[in-house]
Design a protein around this motif. Sequence first.
Motif, mmCIF file in Angstrom:
data_model
loop_
_atom_site.group_PDB
_atom_site.id
_atom_site.type_symbol
_atom_site.label_atom_id
_atom_site.label_comp_id
_atom_site.label_asym_id
_atom_site.label_seq_id
_atom_site.Cartn_x
_atom_site.Cartn_y
_atom_site.Cartn_z
ATOM 1 N N LEU A 94 195.367 52.984 56.257
ATOM 2 C CA LEU A 94 195.319 51.798 57.110
ATOM 3 C C LEU A 94 196.721 51.190 57.152
ATOM 4 O O LEU A 94 197.272 50.869 56.111
ATOM 5 N N GLY A 95 197.276 51.072 58.356
ATOM 6 C CA GLY A 95 198.654 50.585 58.467
ATOM 7 C C GLY A 95 198.756 49.081 58.595
ATOM 8 O O GLY A 95 199.372 48.585 59.531
ATOM 9 N N ALA A 96 198.142 48.346 57.667
ATOM 10 C CA ALA A 96 198.110 46.888 57.777
ATOM 11 C C ALA A 96 199.357 46.249 57.178
ATOM 12 O O ALA A 96 199.951 46.759 56.228
ATOM 13 N N LEU A 97 199.723 45.108 57.738
ATOM 14 C CA LEU A 97 200.766 44.253 57.186
ATOM 15 C C LEU A 97 200.158 42.872 56.959
ATOM 16 O O LEU A 97 199.210 42.492 57.657
ATOM 17 N N PRO A 98 200.717 42.085 56.039
ATOM 18 C CA PRO A 98 200.217 40.719 55.859
ATOM 19 C C PRO A 98 200.481 39.882 57.118
ATOM 20 O O PRO A 98 201.465 40.128 57.828
ATOM 21 N N PRO A 99 199.610 38.899 57.388
ATOM 22 C CA PRO A 99 199.771 38.116 58.615
ATOM 23 C C PRO A 99 201.162 37.505 58.756
ATOM 24 O O PRO A 99 201.739 37.519 59.853
ATOM 25 N N GLN A 100 201.705 36.979 57.666
ATOM 26 C CA GLN A 100 202.998 36.295 57.821
ATOM 27 C C GLN A 100 204.098 37.262 58.258
ATOM 28 O O GLN A 100 205.025 36.873 58.976
ATOM 29 N N VAL A 101 203.998 38.529 57.866
ATOM 30 C CA VAL A 101 205.001 39.525 58.267
ATOM 31 C C VAL A 101 204.872 39.822 59.768
ATOM 32 O O VAL A 101 205.860 39.877 60.503
ATOM 33 N N VAL A 102 203.618 40.005 60.218
ATOM 34 C CA VAL A 102 203.392 40.301 61.638
ATOM 35 C C VAL A 102 203.818 39.113 62.505
ATOM 36 O O VAL A 102 204.481 39.273 63.540
ATOM 37 N N PHE A 103 203.461 37.906 62.076
ATOM 38 C CA PHE A 103 203.736 36.739 62.917
ATOM 39 C C PHE A 103 205.239 36.419 62.948
ATOM 40 O O PHE A 103 205.781 36.047 63.985
ATOM 41 N N GLN A 104 205.896 36.564 61.819
ATOM 42 C CA GLN A 104 207.347 36.333 61.809
ATOM 43 C C GLN A 104 208.052 37.375 62.669
ATOM 44 O O GLN A 104 208.942 37.063 63.453
ATOM 45 N N THR A 105 207.603 38.626 62.547
ATOM 46 C CA THR A 105 208.173 39.688 63.379
ATOM 47 C C THR A 105 207.956 39.382 64.856
ATOM 48 O O THR A 105 208.874 39.531 65.676
ATOM 49 N N LEU A 106 206.757 38.940 65.202
ATOM 50 C CA LEU A 106 206.460 38.630 66.606
ATOM 51 C C LEU A 106 207.396 37.556 67.142
ATOM 52 O O LEU A 106 207.891 37.664 68.273
ATOM 53 N N LEU A 107 207.695 36.545 66.338
ATOM 54 C CA LEU A 107 208.616 35.503 66.812
ATOM 55 C C LEU A 107 209.982 36.093 67.183
ATOM 56 O O LEU A 107 210.574 35.724 68.195
ATOM 57 N N TYR A 108 210.466 37.015 66.354
ATOM 58 C CA TYR A 108 211.780 37.609 66.652
ATOM 59 C C TYR A 108 211.688 38.640 67.788
ATOM 60 O O TYR A 108 212.668 38.832 68.511
ATOM 61 N N GLN A 109 210.540 39.253 67.939
ATOM 62 C CA GLN A 109 210.350 40.107 69.124
ATOM 63 C C GLN A 109 210.411 39.249 70.391
ATOM 64 O O GLN A 109 211.047 39.631 71.386
ATOM 65 N N LEU A 110 209.788 38.083 70.344
ATOM 66 C CA LEU A 110 209.828 37.182 71.506
ATOM 67 C C LEU A 110 211.256 36.731 71.792
ATOM 68 O O LEU A 110 211.670 36.621 72.952
ATOM 69 N N ARG A 111 212.000 36.481 70.732
ATOM 70 C CA ARG A 111 213.425 36.146 70.919
ATOM 71 C C ARG A 111 214.149 37.276 71.661
ATOM 72 O O ARG A 111 214.925 37.031 72.593
ATOM 73 N N ALA A 112 213.885 38.498 71.239
ATOM 74 C CA ALA A 112 214.545 39.634 71.886
ATOM 75 C C ALA A 112 214.166 39.704 73.373
ATOM 76 O O ALA A 112 215.027 39.950 74.233
ATOM 77 N N PHE A 113 212.899 39.456 73.677
ATOM 78 C CA PHE A 113 212.450 39.509 75.074
ATOM 79 C C PHE A 113 213.143 38.413 75.888
ATOM 80 O O PHE A 113 213.599 38.633 77.007
ATOM 81 N N ARG A 114 213.173 37.218 75.322
ATOM 82 C CA ARG A 114 213.765 36.067 76.011
ATOM 83 C C ARG A 114 215.260 36.314 76.245
ATOM 84 O O ARG A 114 215.767 36.098 77.342
ATOM 85 N N ASN A 115 215.941 36.791 75.208
ATOM 86 C CA ASN A 115 217.384 37.041 75.355
ATOM 87 C C ASN A 115 217.654 38.177 76.333
ATOM 88 O O ASN A 115 218.707 38.202 76.979
ATOM 89 N N ALA A 116 216.735 39.099 76.450
ATOM 90 C CA ALA A 116 216.919 40.216 77.396
ATOM 91 C C ALA A 116 216.676 39.789 78.842
ATOM 92 O O ALA A 116 216.900 40.583 79.760
#
Length: 267
Positions: A94-116
Amino acid sequence: MIFREDVRWETLKPQEFLARQAACPVVYLPMGLCEPHGHVAPFGLDTIKADWLCDEAAHRFGGIVAPTMNYHVHETGYHAPWLEEVMGGVNPRLGALPPQVVFQTLLYQLRAFRNAGFRGLVLISGHHGAQADLRRVVEAFSDAFGMAHFVRTDPELVAGRFTGDHAGRYELSQLLAIRPDLVDLSRAGRVGTDPLGRFAQNPDVEEASADEGTRILGASLDRIGQAVSALDLPDIPADAFLTLSDVDDLWDRFRVTQGDWVTLSAG
Ligand SMILES: [Zn+2]
């Protein structure tokens, strides 16, 4: 899994990327997870659904598909009793990550999208359960920096018309429509004999059909298409750039709300 190379950030060259983005500044983020889906289906069924829906939506409605997020929240909070009941505990495959890791990652993914240069986000998760928290993360980002957004799991796209499941008729029908070569329904009976047991397979899996999958996927795409045309894209200056520390500050404010996160709650 890339289904359409002409809509994917990974496979587009700059000229085509910029042309697609100028025509429709919407980015799709497929989210999935490798987890047991019975003896009949591959581990990545959730990811395959999300990839296919995002690629097909970008092809039909415009926009670009970002690299897939193939790790997701599981095991924590209310997931734990589900795993105990269906799997007899946490399955090690099962390729699970803790919620805080996924949510923090998502915030920086959104940053990448916005900056792009993207002004709208369509996040489609093939794994159901964390969507309330995913929406919370995306709303926090949007409130701070501006980003139109639509965040759904695939069963939410067809709520009222089809009922979602785990590794049953609903999910396997979709896989039969998308990648029939990855399905082996002749193994459905192994739940009673295989040492892995049920392996999270739903008892109605043999009722799955490609025709039903095609109807589910068509209804899902219709819903995404409505959402894309309803996105109220904000004006963002072309030279706007979010630094890492801009998002560090937002994460510091978001992480203290974890008492409200569904993925950490028992019920
Ligand atoms: Zn699934």
